[in-house]
Design an enzyme around this catalytic site. Sequence first.
Site, short mmCIF file in Angstrom:
data_model
loop_
_atom_site.label_atom_id
_atom_site.label_comp_id
_atom_site.label_asym_id
_atom_site.label_seq_id
_atom_site.Cartn_x
_atom_site.Cartn_y
_atom_site.Cartn_z
N ALA A 135 50.07 -5.02 -45.05
CA ALA A 135 49.63 -6.03 -44.09
C ALA A 135 49.60 -5.46 -42.68
O ALA A 135 50.54 -4.78 -42.26
CB ALA A 135 50.58 -7.23 -44.15
N ASN A 185 48.19 -15.04 -49.93
CA ASN A 185 48.87 -14.21 -50.92
C ASN A 185 48.62 -14.69 -52.34
O ASN A 185 48.37 -13.90 -53.24
CB ASN A 185 50.38 -14.21 -50.64
CG ASN A 185 50.84 -12.91 -50.04
OD1 ASN A 185 50.10 -12.32 -49.28
ND2 ASN A 185 52.01 -12.48 -50.36
N SER A 212 48.42 0.93 -45.82
CA SER A 212 49.77 0.72 -45.26
C SER A 212 50.16 -0.76 -45.30
O SER A 212 51.10 -1.16 -44.62
CB SER A 212 49.83 1.25 -43.83
OG SER A 212 48.85 0.62 -43.04
N PHE A 239 50.27 -5.25 -39.11
CA PHE A 239 51.29 -5.95 -38.32
C PHE A 239 50.73 -6.59 -37.04
O PHE A 239 51.26 -7.57 -36.55
CB PHE A 239 52.52 -5.08 -38.01
CG PHE A 239 52.32 -3.62 -37.78
CD1 PHE A 239 53.00 -2.69 -38.57
CD2 PHE A 239 51.50 -3.16 -36.75
CE1 PHE A 239 52.86 -1.32 -38.35
CE2 PHE A 239 51.37 -1.80 -36.52
CZ PHE A 239 52.04 -0.87 -37.33
N LEU A 261 51.97 -5.46 -49.77
CA LEU A 261 51.04 -6.22 -50.61
C LEU A 261 49.99 -5.30 -51.24
O LEU A 261 49.59 -5.49 -52.39
CB LEU A 261 50.39 -7.34 -49.79
CG LEU A 261 49.43 -8.27 -50.52
CD1 LEU A 261 50.08 -8.92 -51.74
CD2 LEU A 261 48.90 -9.35 -49.58
N GLU A 288 56.47 -9.83 -53.70
CA GLU A 288 55.20 -10.56 -53.67
C GLU A 288 54.15 -9.81 -54.45
O GLU A 288 54.40 -8.69 -54.93
CB GLU A 288 54.75 -10.86 -52.24
CG GLU A 288 54.65 -9.67 -51.33
CD GLU A 288 54.29 -10.10 -49.90
OE1 GLU A 288 53.18 -9.78 -49.48
OE2 GLU A 288 55.11 -10.75 -49.24
#
Length: 274
Positions: free
Chosen positions: A69, A98, A67, A71, A123, A155
């Site tokens: 990064a 990153n 799922s 949170f 990501l 990203e």
Amino acid sequence: MGSDNSSERIKYFVDGPFFVIRLCDPGSLNALNGNDYLYLAELLEKSERDPDVYFTVLQSSGRFFSSGADFQSISQAQEMKTDEPELNKWLAFFVSRNVYITDTFARHSKILICCMNGPAVGLSAALCALCDIVYSMNDKVYLLFPFSSIGLVTEGATSVTLPMKLGSSWTFESLLFSSPIKFDRLDGTIVAKNYEMDNVDKFNDTVLEELKLKIKHLYLPTLPEIKKLLRESYAQELSRANSVEVNDAIKYWVKGIPQTSFKQLSQKQRKHKL
Ligand code: CO8
């Protein structure tokens, strides 16, 4: 695990020429915090250094591949008291991590195989798109890049991988409107084979067994050479995109925009549109 950065959420084992990395936190849908992403990169480096390994295989557990990064870790970073300006904090937490993980995937010389047992977000979805071969467990898999919804930009080199693999029109549609890329679009573009299974352990085992059969007649040292030739035309593009993407996003982190979105997601005040 034999590493200072080892993570309970990520395990690995070596099976002949296969370096297998497994995400093991189904409770959070395999969300990954900053250190988890670093550890993932570290494992890719470990695979890179092993001369007997030709494949790095990513597997997961539960109903999601990942799922994205975590949170909670972003809230923790935001709440961290420091005398340093916000820019310094997010350069360390976001930009450097990153860039490092994306670059490690983009320049990995072993064949990168992703076994998508379920959807991937953010990501983590970008890392799936950086893999050389993606297999899906069934047609419930999707990729979600909710950057425009969270207050971020592309990203993980998605500004290069997605147009290249999915086509420009679909990339614009899914990235601009933060809409999921469902299996019908992934089939034959990003996903090479659908195993049409429902059991993750069986899926992971079956992919490995099939790979072992497939490589029986191969002269393995040619594989990284072929990969290098196939990627030569866009390898520089991935590096360029990686640095431009994070530098474009940093201003939003300094303003606190993605942090607010992540807080709302963690408090279940908002949901992504699926
Ligand atoms: N982080 C932490 N926990 C999560 C995450 C996450 N990203 N996603 C899900 N979980 C947890 C939930 O809190 C929930 O826990 P609990 O059961 O304790 O309440 C459990 O996983 C199940 O989640 P849901 O009940 O929400 O399951 P649903 O099937 O209803 O929804 C979704 C699944 C759609 C995936 C939903 O959970 C969701 O939207 N999650 C957030 C996804 C997201 O936005 N990820 C970030 C993407 S952006 C990105 O990755 C780039 C960030 C750059 C920073 C990198 C720093 C290194």
